[in-house]
Design an enzyme around this catalytic site. Structure first.
Site, PDB file in Angstrom:
ATOM      1  N   GLU A   9       0.870  -1.183   0.000  1.00  0.00           N
ATOM      2  CA  GLU A   9       0.000   0.000   0.000  1.00  0.00           C
ATOM      3  C   GLU A   9       0.904   1.230   0.000  1.00  0.00           C
ATOM      4  OE1 GLU A   9      -2.230  -0.250   3.651  1.00  0.00           O
ATOM      5  OE2 GLU A   9      -2.327  -2.422   3.433  1.00  0.00           O
ATOM      6  N   ASP A  57      -6.758   8.713   1.461  1.00  0.00           N
ATOM      7  CA  ASP A  57      -6.460   8.399   2.854  1.00  0.00           C
ATOM      8  C   ASP A  57      -6.488   9.672   3.697  1.00  0.00           C
ATOM      9  OD1 ASP A  57      -5.888   6.493   4.796  1.00  0.00           O
ATOM     10  OD2 ASP A  57      -3.751   6.877   4.717  1.00  0.00           O
ATOM     11  N   GLU A  63      -4.075   6.938  -1.920  1.00  0.00           N
ATOM     12  CA  GLU A  63      -3.417   5.681  -1.550  1.00  0.00           C
ATOM     13  C   GLU A  63      -3.805   4.596  -2.539  1.00  0.00           C
ATOM     14  OE1 GLU A  63      -2.832   2.572   2.163  1.00  0.00           O
ATOM     15  OE2 GLU A  63      -3.130   4.695   2.545  1.00  0.00           O
ATOM     16  N   THR A  66      -2.014  -2.484  -3.850  1.00  0.00           N
ATOM     17  CA  THR A  66      -1.960  -3.469  -4.939  1.00  0.00           C
ATOM     18  C   THR A  66      -2.911  -4.622  -4.641  1.00  0.00           C
ATOM     19  OG1 THR A  66      -0.246  -4.890  -3.946  1.00  0.00           O
ATOM     20  CG2 THR A  66       0.518  -3.044  -5.325  1.00  0.00           C
ATOM     21  N   TRP A 419     -12.092  -6.787  -0.050  1.00  0.00           N
ATOM     22  CA  TRP A 419     -11.033  -7.780  -0.265  1.00  0.00           C
ATOM     23  C   TRP A 419     -11.577  -9.209  -0.300  1.00  0.00           C
ATOM     24  CZ3 TRP A 419      -6.778  -5.982  -2.221  1.00  0.00           C
ATOM     25  CH2 TRP A 419      -6.322  -4.702  -1.881  1.00  0.00           C
TER      26      TRP A 419
END
EC number: 6.3.1.19
Length: 452
Positions: A9, A57, A63, A66, A419
């Site tokens: 990140e 962010d 930000e 990946t 995620w």
């Protein structure tokens, strides 16, 4: 764990100038940068078709996180793809400014400190198995991470009341704890907040927030490759000499201020060791470990560069690594400039070079110019980076996320992802939970996509 899920990140510094003077506040620049993102994503926190997350962010820092990667070159390529994604937003935002008659140049810096002394980070994520004591991992890892800047720091000119001094790391001055669950308030070296983004019974996610943002592809590969290898050795039960530090926070600053790597730092119990001694121990164990693990060309490349950089620090002859290590590349640039113009390290022009090194705009940023001239080594290609801007890694869960996002966008469907979840926002609210980050094929996701 020889195949490991990893991610990086990166928070970017942002500014906008007009004829050399600041034009807009960071807040305003960030709004222009993200206007296009908000127009299609209805949020400044989105997942992209390549599986990555892009968001604004704290403190107006864009930000880029990946997607999940399972090899070093793949991770370096997707980290670079993040720069290209941000650069694309930069070009679009400058055009909007021009269209509105404001004008100005927008700069995005892949660095870790601004002129006001604020710090922003580059965080590494490593999947580790839940079994085993986390305290042992952090005990063995901490001395390695404190001294790792010797091999992969980004370099920085630190202005002190006495004089300017060249430091190994940008981040070292801003770390206040060894191991902690906070990231912004106290800035630890290892963050223990337990959000595995995976099956919590099997895995946890090691969140390392001490590293510098690297411009050099070879340095990024060395940074994550050595850390992943040390984790692998800890998991395999490799025994290391005890280098527990008396005060990790003091040590990290002392190491950063010593480019010779020889200054002793205090260990627990009153002993002493230099950064070079500590790194040599981990490197020696890594060389031994390579004899017993499956052959892997990328890991072997990392260990080779690790050894060459330690030799270079010991001899203070950097000729064999001066295209591969960020802080070495940058220091050579400064030294050439100082020699040519008879300039002190404290000269404002050097500070300007220090910043311009991290400018991500191709054709303008100094690191990009060095890379084009062959003065900075590579591990990936522009073609591979361009592909990673649009395509997720094909070997991890990111592939499922990327394919779902692409299909939903093309079908004009409303969706929500994070995620681990893929969800269609229709009456049925169909959701697939993807708990295994190693799994790149899933029949449930195929059915969900087919139903669009």
């Amino acid at each position: 764990m020889q195949r490991r899920i990893m991610g990086i990140e990166t928070e970017f510094g942002v500014t906008c100038t007009f004829h050399g003077h600041r034009r807009l506040s960071p807040d305003e620049v960030a709004r222009y940068l993200f206007r296009r993102v908000v127009s299609w994503g209805r949020s400044s926190n989105v997942f992209l078709r390549n599986g990555a997350r892009l968001y604004l962010d704290v403190g107006s820092h864009p930000e880029y996180a990946t997607a999940e990667c399972d090899s070093l070159v793949q991770l370096v390529t997707h980290d670079r793809a993040g720069e290209w994604v941000l650069e694309d937003l930069l070009v679009d935002a400058e055009q909007r400014l021009a269209d509105e008659g404001i004008g100005g140049d927008i700069y995005l810096f892949k660095n870790n400190t601004d002129s006001a002394g604020n710090s922003y980070g580059c965080h590494e994520n490593y999947l580790i198995v839940r079994a085993g004591e986390f305290s042992r991992i952090s005990d063995v890892l901490l001395p390695f991470l404190v001294t790792r800047q010797l091999i992969c720091g980004a370099g920085k000119v630190l202005q002190t009341p006495k004089a300017a001094t060249y430091c190994l790391s940008q981040r070292a001055e801003h770390i206040w704890e060894g191991v902690s669950s906070a990231t912004t308030r106290s800035r630890p070296i290892i963050n223990t907040r337990d959000e595995p983004h995976a099956d919590a019974e099997k895995y946890r996610r090691l969140h390392v927030i001490v590293g510098d943002s690297n411009m050099s592809e070879t340095t990024t590969m060395l940074k994550v490759g050595t850390a992943a290898l040390v984790l692998e050795m800890i998991e395999s039960g490799v025994a290391f000499r005890d280098f527990s530090l008396d005060n990790p926070i003091r040590a990290i600053r002392e190491v950063s201020h010593d480019v010779t790597g020889r200054r002793p730092v205090r260990l627990a119990g009153g002993r002493q060791a230099s950064a070079l001694d500590i790194q040599r121990e981990y490197y020696t164990r890594a060389v031994e470990h390579l004899q017993t693990r499956e052959p892997n060309a990328q890991i072997e490349q990392v260990v080779d560069l690790w050894g060459r950089q330690l030799d270079a620090v010991e001899s203070q002859d950097f000729a064999k690594v001066d295209t591969e290590i960020d802080w070495v590349i940058k220091r050579k640039l400064f030294q050439r400039y100082q020699d040519r113009y008879d300039m002190e390290l404290s000269h404002p022009k050097i500070a300007q070079l220090d910043l311009a090194y991290h400018d991500i705009k191709r054709g303008r940023g100094i690191f990009d110019l060095l890379q084009r001239k062959g003065l900075a080594a590579r591990v990936t290609t522009d073609e591979e980076i361009a592909e990673a801007v649009d395509q997720p890694p094909q070997t991890t869960r990111a592939r499922l996320r990327g394919e779902f996002i692409s299909a939903a966008q093309e079908a004009g469907r409303d969706f929500t992802v994070d995620w681990v979840h893929l969800k269609l926002n229709d009456q049925a609210q169909r959701t697939v939970l993807c708990k295994d980050p190693f799994r790149a094929v899933d029949e449930r996701v195929k059915r969900l996509i087919a139903s669009m």
